[in-house]
Design a protein around this motif. Structure first.
Motif, PDB file in Angstrom:
ATOM      1  N   ASP A  61       0.833  -1.210   0.000  1.00 29.08           N
ATOM      2  CA  ASP A  61       0.000   0.000   0.000  1.00 29.08           C
ATOM      3  C   ASP A  61       0.867   1.258   0.000  1.00 29.08           C
ATOM      4  O   ASP A  61       0.621   2.193  -0.767  1.00 29.08           O
ATOM      5  CB  ASP A  61      -0.920   0.019   1.228  1.00 29.08           C
ATOM      6  N   VAL A  62       1.870   1.266   0.859  1.00 24.54           N
ATOM      7  CA  VAL A  62       2.763   2.418   0.940  1.00 24.54           C
ATOM      8  C   VAL A  62       3.471   2.634  -0.393  1.00 24.54           C
ATOM      9  O   VAL A  62       3.576   3.773  -0.885  1.00 24.54           O
ATOM     10  CB  VAL A  62       3.795   2.230   2.083  1.00 24.54           C
ATOM     11  N   GLN A  63       3.942   1.548  -1.000  1.00 26.35           N
ATOM     12  CA  GLN A  63       4.638   1.654  -2.280  1.00 26.35           C
ATOM     13  C   GLN A  63       3.714   2.200  -3.367  1.00 26.35           C
ATOM     14  O   GLN A  63       4.130   3.021  -4.191  1.00 26.35           O
ATOM     15  CB  GLN A  63       5.198   0.292  -2.703  1.00 26.35           C
ATOM     16  N   PHE A  64       2.463   1.747  -3.390  1.00 29.05           N
ATOM     17  CA  PHE A  64       1.512   2.230  -4.395  1.00 29.05           C
ATOM     18  C   PHE A  64       1.200   3.711  -4.189  1.00 29.05           C
ATOM     19  O   PHE A  64       0.988   4.436  -5.160  1.00 29.05           O
ATOM     20  CB  PHE A  64       0.218   1.401  -4.388  1.00 29.05           C
ATOM     21  N   GLU A  65       1.168   4.162  -2.937  1.00 32.26           N
ATOM     22  CA  GLU A  65       0.885   5.570  -2.661  1.00 32.26           C
ATOM     23  C   GLU A  65       2.017   6.480  -3.114  1.00 32.26           C
ATOM     24  O   GLU A  65       1.787   7.648  -3.427  1.00 32.26           O
ATOM     25  CB  GLU A  65       0.629   5.774  -1.167  1.00 32.26           C
ATOM     26  N   THR A  66       3.236   5.944  -3.151  1.00 31.86           N
ATOM     27  CA  THR A  66       4.387   6.786  -3.502  1.00 31.86           C
ATOM     28  C   THR A  66       4.713   6.768  -4.996  1.00 31.86           C
ATOM     29  O   THR A  66       5.694   7.371  -5.407  1.00 31.86           O
ATOM     30  CB  THR A  66       5.642   6.344  -2.722  1.00 31.86           C
ATOM     31  N   ILE A  67       3.889   6.090  -5.794  1.00 35.95           N
ATOM     32  CA  ILE A  67       4.161   6.028  -7.236  1.00 35.95           C
ATOM     33  C   ILE A  67       4.003   7.415  -7.851  1.00 35.95           C
ATOM     34  O   ILE A  67       3.015   8.107  -7.627  1.00 35.95           O
ATOM     35  CB  ILE A  67       3.215   5.024  -7.938  1.00 35.95           C
ATOM     36  N   ASN A  68       4.980   7.789  -8.646  1.00 34.36           N
ATOM     37  CA  ASN A  68       4.940   9.050  -9.388  1.00 34.36           C
ATOM     38  C   ASN A  68       4.056   8.835 -10.618  1.00 34.36           C
ATOM     39  O   ASN A  68       4.406   8.079 -11.518  1.00 34.36           O
ATOM     40  CB  ASN A  68       6.363   9.441  -9.799  1.00 34.36           C
ATOM     41  N   THR A  69       2.907   9.516 -10.662  1.00 32.03           N
ATOM     42  CA  THR A  69       1.953   9.302 -11.757  1.00 32.03           C
ATOM     43  C   THR A  69       2.102  10.333 -12.869  1.00 32.03           C
ATOM     44  O   THR A  69       1.191  10.499 -13.686  1.00 32.03           O
ATOM     45  CB  THR A  69       0.510   9.333 -11.217  1.00 32.03           C
ATOM     46  N   ASP A  70       3.238  11.018 -12.938  1.00 28.44           N
ATOM     47  CA  ASP A  70       3.450  12.021 -13.983  1.00 28.44           C
ATOM     48  C   ASP A  70       3.481  11.397 -15.375  1.00 28.44           C
ATOM     49  O   ASP A  70       3.013  11.999 -16.335  1.00 28.44           O
ATOM     50  CB  ASP A  70       4.750  12.785 -13.746  1.00 28.44           C
ATOM     51  N   SER A  71       4.061  10.195 -15.476  1.00 29.04           N
ATOM     52  CA  SER A  71       4.075   9.520 -16.776  1.00 29.04           C
ATOM     53  C   SER A  71       4.045   8.009 -16.557  1.00 29.04           C
ATOM     54  O   SER A  71       4.366   7.522 -15.467  1.00 29.04           O
ATOM     55  CB  SER A  71       5.324   9.899 -17.574  1.00 29.04           C
ATOM     56  N   TYR A  72       3.664   7.302 -17.611  1.00 27.47           N
ATOM     57  CA  TYR A  72       3.594   5.845 -17.510  1.00 27.47           C
ATOM     58  C   TYR A  72       4.976   5.225 -17.323  1.00 27.47           C
ATOM     59  O   TYR A  72       5.094   4.138 -16.775  1.00 27.47           O
ATOM     60  CB  TYR A  72       2.881   5.250 -18.728  1.00 27.47           C
TER      61      TYR A  72
END
Length: 158
Positions: A61-72
């Motif tokens: 969960d923590v890892q998914f929250e820290t994903i940078n969603t600026d680009s694929y």
């Protein structure tokens, strides 16, 4: 230096005292983080598999929250990193049920991820490969577990 085989190591370890074995384990834990993590699992968490699974899920969960969603591109890198972490923790456990639980959780998180993974071929392929991996592992489990996990897989495939 030639590395000894597992059998040779096992035979040699039989000749050591308990004190020497403890010293060897501690020395081994100093060299790699993975060795220390494995010893932690074996000593503290192996007796409570469900607690271990929940702890790993929290880390996911923590890892998914820290994903940078600026680009694929960044999303793909992060998703692969999370998958490596899951595989590592599943390897510590050696229980197929644990691996299936973690991969199912990963696939659920990835399916619900925003922006949608369906817009990117690589992410969709990662998701599909994990579904196939889950199916393969579930095929080796007990029939009752197979039924439960197959229901979860069908839910993911909708």
């Amino acid at each position: 230096m030639k590395t000894a085989t597992v059998k040779q190591l096992k035979d040699e370890l039989k000749h050591n005292s308990t004190e020497e074995l403890v010293e060897l384990c501690l020395r081994l834990s100093r060299f790699k983080k993975e060795n220390k993590e494995l010893l932690t699992y074996l000593l503290f968490e192996s007796h409570d598999e469900s607690g271990y699974i929940e702890a790993v899920k929290q880390e996911i969960d923590v890892q998914f929250e820290t994903i940078n969603t600026d680009s694929y591109f960044y999303i793909k890198k992060s998703v692969r990193k999370i998958l490596r972490i899951i595989k590592k923790y599943a390897r510590y456990s050696l229980k197929k049920e644990t691996e299936v639980e973690l991969l199912l959780y990963f696939c659920n998180k990835l399916k619900d991820f925003k922006p949608s993974i369906k817009r990117n071929v690589t992410l969709t392929n990662i998701y599909d490969r994990q579904i196939l991996t889950i199916k393969k592992i579930v095929g080796t489990l007990h029939e009752d577990l197979q039924y439960d996990y197959n229901l979860a897989i069908e839910e993911l495939e909708e």
